[in-house]
Design a protein around this motif. Structure first.
Motif, mmCIF file in Angstrom:
data_model
loop_
_atom_site.group_PDB
_atom_site.id
_atom_site.type_symbol
_atom_site.label_atom_id
_atom_site.label_comp_id
_atom_site.label_asym_id
_atom_site.label_seq_id
_atom_site.Cartn_x
_atom_site.Cartn_y
_atom_site.Cartn_z
ATOM 1 N N ARG A 1 -32.335 41.730 2.794
ATOM 2 C CA ARG A 1 -32.430 42.499 1.549
ATOM 3 C C ARG A 1 -33.353 41.813 0.551
ATOM 4 O O ARG A 1 -34.103 42.479 -0.174
ATOM 5 C CB ARG A 1 -31.040 42.707 0.926
ATOM 6 N N MET A 2 -33.328 40.505 0.512
ATOM 7 C CA MET A 2 -34.205 39.787 -0.414
ATOM 8 C C MET A 2 -35.671 39.912 0.012
ATOM 9 O O MET A 2 -36.558 40.014 -0.839
ATOM 10 C CB MET A 2 -33.789 38.317 -0.507
ATOM 11 N N GLU A 3 -35.941 39.928 1.308
ATOM 12 C CA GLU A 3 -37.312 40.146 1.784
ATOM 13 C C GLU A 3 -37.805 41.529 1.348
ATOM 14 O O GLU A 3 -38.945 41.679 0.885
ATOM 15 C CB GLU A 3 -37.372 40.032 3.309
ATOM 16 N N LEU A 4 -36.956 42.533 1.504
ATOM 17 C CA LEU A 4 -37.340 43.891 1.123
ATOM 18 C C LEU A 4 -37.503 44.013 -0.387
ATOM 19 O O LEU A 4 -38.431 44.670 -0.867
ATOM 20 C CB LEU A 4 -36.289 44.894 1.614
ATOM 21 N N GLN A 5 -36.606 43.385 -1.153
ATOM 22 C CA GLN A 5 -36.699 43.461 -2.612
ATOM 23 C C GLN A 5 -37.986 42.831 -3.121
ATOM 24 O O GLN A 5 -38.625 43.345 -4.046
ATOM 25 C CB GLN A 5 -35.496 42.763 -3.243
ATOM 26 N N ALA A 6 -38.384 41.718 -2.522
ATOM 27 C CA ALA A 6 -39.622 41.050 -2.938
ATOM 28 C C ALA A 6 -40.829 41.956 -2.704
ATOM 29 O O ALA A 6 -41.696 42.101 -3.569
ATOM 30 C CB ALA A 6 -39.785 39.739 -2.169
ATOM 31 N N ALA A 7 -40.891 42.564 -1.516
ATOM 32 C CA ALA A 7 -42.013 43.455 -1.211
ATOM 33 C C ALA A 7 -42.023 44.662 -2.137
ATOM 34 O O ALA A 7 -43.092 45.097 -2.594
ATOM 35 C CB ALA A 7 -41.934 43.904 0.246
ATOM 36 N N LEU A 8 -40.850 45.215 -2.428
ATOM 37 C CA LEU A 8 -40.768 46.365 -3.317
ATOM 38 C C LEU A 8 -41.291 46.021 -4.711
ATOM 39 O O LEU A 8 -42.050 46.789 -5.313
ATOM 40 C CB LEU A 8 -39.314 46.852 -3.396
ATOM 41 N N ALA A 9 -40.907 44.857 -5.220
ATOM 42 C CA ALA A 9 -41.350 44.448 -6.549
ATOM 43 C C ALA A 9 -42.872 44.297 -6.599
ATOM 44 O O ALA A 9 -43.519 44.702 -7.576
ATOM 45 C CB ALA A 9 -40.674 43.132 -6.947
ATOM 46 N N VAL A 10 -43.458 43.726 -5.547
ATOM 47 C CA VAL A 10 -44.910 43.542 -5.528
ATOM 48 C C VAL A 10 -45.632 44.880 -5.448
ATOM 49 O O VAL A 10 -46.620 45.113 -6.157
ATOM 50 C CB VAL A 10 -45.311 42.627 -4.355
ATOM 51 N N LEU A 11 -45.177 45.764 -4.593
ATOM 52 C CA LEU A 11 -45.836 47.063 -4.459
ATOM 53 C C LEU A 11 -45.772 47.853 -5.761
ATOM 54 O O LEU A 11 -46.749 48.498 -6.164
ATOM 55 C CB LEU A 11 -45.203 47.859 -3.317
ATOM 56 N N GLU A 12 -44.636 47.799 -6.440
ATOM 57 C CA GLU A 12 -44.514 48.500 -7.716
ATOM 58 C C GLU A 12 -45.432 47.877 -8.764
ATOM 59 O O GLU A 12 -46.005 48.579 -9.602
ATOM 60 C CB GLU A 12 -43.064 48.488 -8.185
ATOM 61 N N ARG A 13 -45.596 46.558 -8.712
ATOM 62 C CA ARG A 13 -46.498 45.883 -9.648
ATOM 63 C C ARG A 13 -47.954 46.221 -9.334
ATOM 64 O O ARG A 13 -48.769 46.439 -10.235
ATOM 65 C CB ARG A 13 -46.275 44.369 -9.566
ATOM 66 N N LEU A 14 -48.291 46.260 -8.058
ATOM 67 C CA LEU A 14 -49.671 46.516 -7.663
ATOM 68 C C LEU A 14 -50.135 47.918 -8.040
ATOM 69 O O LEU A 14 -51.341 48.150 -8.210
ATOM 70 C CB LEU A 14 -49.837 46.311 -6.153
#
Length: 257
Positions: free
Chosen positions: A56-69
């Motif tokens: 879940r932490m791996e997925l949360q990190a990717a989600l945060a980056v994609l939303e920022r990008l």
């Protein structure tokens, strides 16, 4: 207006990395992320969850980056680099089947972490593919996001690289660790120097984006160079008319002709 000016000054995002960590799995977890810009600046962010899993932490990190990008200009060679094959396989291979089956696995069971997978499906960017990097292999950005994720999982508040705007939703603001073994900037430098030595010994070729990431210089500055130049204890030599670069360890006191 100030935020837009900051983004324009930094240029495009040239590199992105994420990682997740969890103590106990399930247990307290954390995630870390970073973005590198053409002017050499870095934006770091992360967060924590008191009861979660590593996946879940791996997925949360990717989600945060994609939303920022979504909010930032992106270099065409940009990749989101991660050591999570779960994330890469889920987005690249498994998700199409899950959706056809109504978010069920081949065994007919509900997909785990479905909320995050659905959010990632909505947030994915066609121009930002995922790229696998082996964890704990000396890659400076992977090592750095691992440090951020582990610190958050332990309830610590790591010192984060300055950002030109507010961090992603759920991210934590910078704050000093009381007993840090070394400044974060020094830890990152040591990791980069170790990686440079390995690259030089192996004779590997680097793209301009990869070299900019290693030496922490603006991409535009590297593209203007047309001959060998010195970075710390290495000579940086152009290959393929400047499209790729190679490091060579410099002898003490040496100058290259």
């Amino acid at each position: 207006m100030a935020d837009k000016a900051d983004r324009d000054a930094r240029g495009r995002v040239v590199a992105a990395a994420t990682d997740g960590a969890c103590s106990g799995n399930p247990g307290p977890g954390g995630w870390g992320a970073l973005l590198r810009f053409e002017d050499g600046s870095v934006e770091e962010f992360g967060g924590s969850d008191p009861a979660t899993t590593n996946n879940r932490m791996e997925l949360q990190a990717a989600l945060a980056v994609l939303e920022r990008l979504k909010e930032l200009p992106r270099h065409p060679d940009l990749r989101l680099r991660t050591d999570s094959k779960y994330l890469i396989d889920g987005l690249g291979s498994w998700m199409a089947g899950w959706k056809r089956k109504g978010w069920k696995t081949a065994a007919g069971k509900p997909v785990l972490n479905q909320d995050l997978w659905q959010a990632l499906d909505r947030a994915r960017l066609p121009d930002v593919p995922l790229a696998y990097v082996k964890g704990h292999s000396g890659d400076p950005d992977n090592d750095r996001v691992d440090q951020i994720a582990v610190a958050f999982s332990r309830g610590e508040r790591p010192v984060l690289g300055a950002s030109g705007s507010a961090p992603a939703a759920g991210a934590s603001a910078p704050s000093a660790l009381e007993e840090a073994p070394a400044p974060a900037s020094l830890q990152r430098l040591l990791s980069r120097l170790e990686l440079a030595d390995r690259l030089a010994q192996g004779g590997y070729g680097l793209t301009a984006v990869e070299l900019a990431q290693l030496v922490e210089q603006p991409l535009a500055r590297l593209q203007d160079r047309d001959g060998p130049w010195r970075w710390r204890d290495w000579w940086v030599e152009p290959l393929e008319e400047g499209r790729r670069w190679r490091l060579q360890r410099a002898e003490a006191g040496s100058e290259q002709n």
